[in-house]
Design an enzyme around this catalytic site. Structure first.
Site, PDB file in Angstrom:
ATOM      1  N   GLU A  56       0.838  -1.205   0.000  1.00  0.00           N
ATOM      2  CA  GLU A  56       0.000   0.000   0.000  1.00  0.00           C
ATOM      3  C   GLU A  56       0.871   1.253   0.000  1.00  0.00           C
ATOM      4  O   GLU A  56       0.563   2.246  -0.660  1.00  0.00           O
ATOM      5  CB  GLU A  56      -0.911   0.022   1.237  1.00  0.00           C
ATOM      6  CG  GLU A  56      -1.882  -1.155   1.341  1.00  0.00           C
ATOM      7  CD  GLU A  56      -1.292  -2.365   2.062  1.00  0.00           C
ATOM      8  OE1 GLU A  56      -0.087  -2.640   1.905  1.00  0.00           O
ATOM      9  OE2 GLU A  56      -2.042  -3.058   2.764  1.00  0.00           O
ATOM     10  N   CYS A  78      -2.404  -3.875   7.060  1.00  0.00           N
ATOM     11  CA  CYS A  78      -2.044  -4.157   8.446  1.00  0.00           C
ATOM     12  C   CYS A  78      -2.392  -2.974   9.352  1.00  0.00           C
ATOM     13  O   CYS A  78      -2.406  -1.827   8.941  1.00  0.00           O
ATOM     14  CB  CYS A  78      -0.564  -4.506   8.558  1.00  0.00           C
ATOM     15  SG  CYS A  78       0.542  -3.181   8.088  1.00  0.00           S
ATOM     16  N   CYS A  87      -0.234   0.122   7.580  1.00  0.00           N
ATOM     17  CA  CYS A  87      -0.757   0.559   6.282  1.00  0.00           C
ATOM     18  C   CYS A  87      -2.139   1.177   6.427  1.00  0.00           C
ATOM     19  O   CYS A  87      -2.496   2.094   5.676  1.00  0.00           O
ATOM     20  CB  CYS A  87      -0.847  -0.617   5.321  1.00  0.00           C
ATOM     21  SG  CYS A  87       0.774  -1.228   4.870  1.00  0.00           S
ATOM     22  N   ARG A 187      11.688 -22.779  -7.298  1.00  0.00           N
ATOM     23  CA  ARG A 187      12.552 -23.095  -6.150  1.00  0.00           C
ATOM     24  C   ARG A 187      12.845 -21.867  -5.303  1.00  0.00           C
ATOM     25  O   ARG A 187      12.953 -21.967  -4.085  1.00  0.00           O
ATOM     26  CB  ARG A 187      13.882 -23.676  -6.652  1.00  0.00           C
ATOM     27  CG  ARG A 187      13.779 -25.099  -7.131  1.00  0.00           C
ATOM     28  CD  ARG A 187      15.128 -25.551  -7.655  1.00  0.00           C
ATOM     29  NE  ARG A 187      15.091 -26.949  -8.084  1.00  0.00           N
ATOM     30  CZ  ARG A 187      16.089 -27.543  -8.704  1.00  0.00           C
ATOM     31  NH1 ARG A 187      17.193 -26.878  -8.991  1.00  0.00           N
ATOM     32  NH2 ARG A 187      15.987 -28.817  -9.048  1.00  0.00           N
ATOM     33  N   ASP A 203      19.794 -39.259 -10.079  1.00  0.00           N
ATOM     34  CA  ASP A 203      19.873 -38.026 -10.886  1.00  0.00           C
ATOM     35  C   ASP A 203      21.061 -37.149 -10.472  1.00  0.00           C
ATOM     36  O   ASP A 203      21.458 -36.269 -11.221  1.00  0.00           O
ATOM     37  CB  ASP A 203      18.590 -37.189 -10.741  1.00  0.00           C
ATOM     38  CG  ASP A 203      17.365 -37.889 -11.317  1.00  0.00           C
ATOM     39  OD1 ASP A 203      17.531 -39.017 -11.818  1.00  0.00           O
ATOM     40  OD2 ASP A 203      16.272 -37.312 -11.257  1.00  0.00           O
ATOM     41  N   GLY A 293      11.588 -38.662  -5.735  1.00  0.00           N
ATOM     42  CA  GLY A 293      10.939 -39.280  -6.872  1.00  0.00           C
ATOM     43  C   GLY A 293       9.560 -39.818  -6.538  1.00  0.00           C
ATOM     44  O   GLY A 293       8.921 -39.419  -5.558  1.00  0.00           O
TER      45      GLY A 293
END
Ligand code: AOF
Ligand code: ZN
Length: 363
Positions: A56, A78, A87, A187, A203, A293
């Site tokens: 904001e 908030c 805010c 990620r 892997d 997996g």
């Protein structure tokens, strides 16, 4: 700015802006705000980094004069003095007349903004695109409601017939290059990234973030094993640079600890996967991305420990191989609960489907 938007279009825009904080604001929520006057955008902004200004305030700074404006924001403004001032008071002081909110803020210290705004005579509406707002902040909402374990999301890339790897065990690359960029972006928004032992050894993944968004805090890598873990893996060799935790069953703990001694890997005993998740939450990991997996994902699904699935479907058929979701106890169609579809996207030739077990909507 000359864009003209309805309030719900502005909410969609606020949600999109909020995503700009991905990987930078956690454990805070993702928040975006749009200021409208007579339907024209006069300011917009988002919470860009933990500890810095809220959405904001960023939007008010762009608008300069927000007298009589409507503020559209995906989370309740908030009412608290945290790392930044409240805010709700800033909106009142700026002369904003109306506030449109996606959903209430469930965190006990920050909420109460709606009451503050109403008391000051502003017109307040709550619940615009509430489901989208809840899906946007699922890990944050979960961390407030369920501080016992992290929000767990699985990421799977499969063929159309649901295989993670072909019959020879090869999983590189089921999905296309656009999907790989997406995974690095994904990620960055998680506190932890995990795999099972078999995936770690077959892997030999790095499980690091190598995309456009550098995360504010490097995600911790987590391996679940019942037994040991080979020493000559990327994960083990780089454990001094990237925090790495290996959960093993109590019976193999001493042996695994001795085998990986000096590597920098933290080896913790856990009686089961749920115990491991509880331990992760205690370490401050509020969100975990499970990348495989099939055995780990199947086991977590069976125990109802997966809250979201990012499913990348590649337009290929493999006929046989490692299934993403192995055998489960049968469920009759009449009893099968629907997951909430929270996103669908085209990524090159692939399709991304995001489903949540349930949406954390406020009571
Ligand atoms: C808002 N707008 O853009 C955000 C809010 O320590 P602080 O001051 O940064 O406050 C963090 C808390 O404020 C956070 O846990 C959440 O409840 C709320 N986040 N609120 O009005 C924002 N990011
Ligand atoms: Zn705020």
């Amino acid at each position: 700015m000359t864009d003209r938007l309805s309030e719900s279009e502005a909410m969609r825009r606020a949600i999109k802006l909020a995503m700009g904080g991905w990987g930078r604001v956690a454990p805070n929520p993702l928040v975006g705000a749009v200021l409208l006057r007579n339907g024209s955008v006069i300011g917009e902004g988002f919470h860009a980094r933990y500890g810095e200004q809220h959405a904001e305030i960023a939007a008010l700074a762009v608008a300069r004069d927000a007298t009589g404006a409507t503020c559209v924001v995906n989370l309740e403004p908030c009412a608290h003095q945290g790392k930044t001032p409240p805010c709700a008071s800033a909106l009142v002081s700026a002369g904003v007349k109306r506030v449109v909110v996606g959903m209430r803020d469930p965190s006990p210290d920050a909420n109460g903004g709606l009451e503050h705004l109403r008391k000051a005579g502003l017109d307040v509406e709550v619940g615009v695109l509430a489901e989208e707002a809840a899906a946007l902040n699922a890990p944050f909402l979960w961390s407030v409601r369920r501080p016992d374990r992290p929000f767990v999301a699985a990421k799977v890339a499969t063929s159309l017939d649901g295989f993670l790897a072909d019959a020879s065990g090869r999983a590189k690359w089921v999905s296309g290059v656009e999907s790989r960029d997406f995974v690095h972006w994904l990620r960055a928004g998680f506190d932890g990234i995990s795999v099972g032992r078999k995936t770690a050894e077959t892997d030999d993944p790095q499980l690091t973030v190598r995309g456009a968004v550098p995360p504010r805090v490097t995600p911790t890598r987590v391996v679940f094993t019942r037994g040991g873990l080979k020493k000559d893996l990327h994960l083990v060799k780089t454990a001094r640079e990237v925090p790495t935790v290996v959960f093993t069953d109590p019976a193999s703990h001493a042996q695994t600890d001795a085998a990986l001694a000096g590597s920098g890997v933290e080896i913790l005993p856990a009686a089961g996967r749920e115990d491991a998740l509880v331990a992760l939450r205690t370490k401050g990991i509020r969100s975990l991305l499970v990348e495989g997996g099939g055995n780990l994902i199947t086991a977590l699904m069976q125990d109802d420990l997966i809250d979201r699935i990012y499913w990348i479907q590649a337009p290929i058929f493999l006929g046989s191989g490692t299934r993403a979701f192995g055998d489960r106890s049968p469920t009759l169609l009449a009893d099968a609960g629907h997951w909430a579809v929270t996103d669908r996207q085209t990524m090159g030739r692939d399709t991304l489907l995001v489903v949540d077990r349930e949406l954390c909507l406020p009571a």
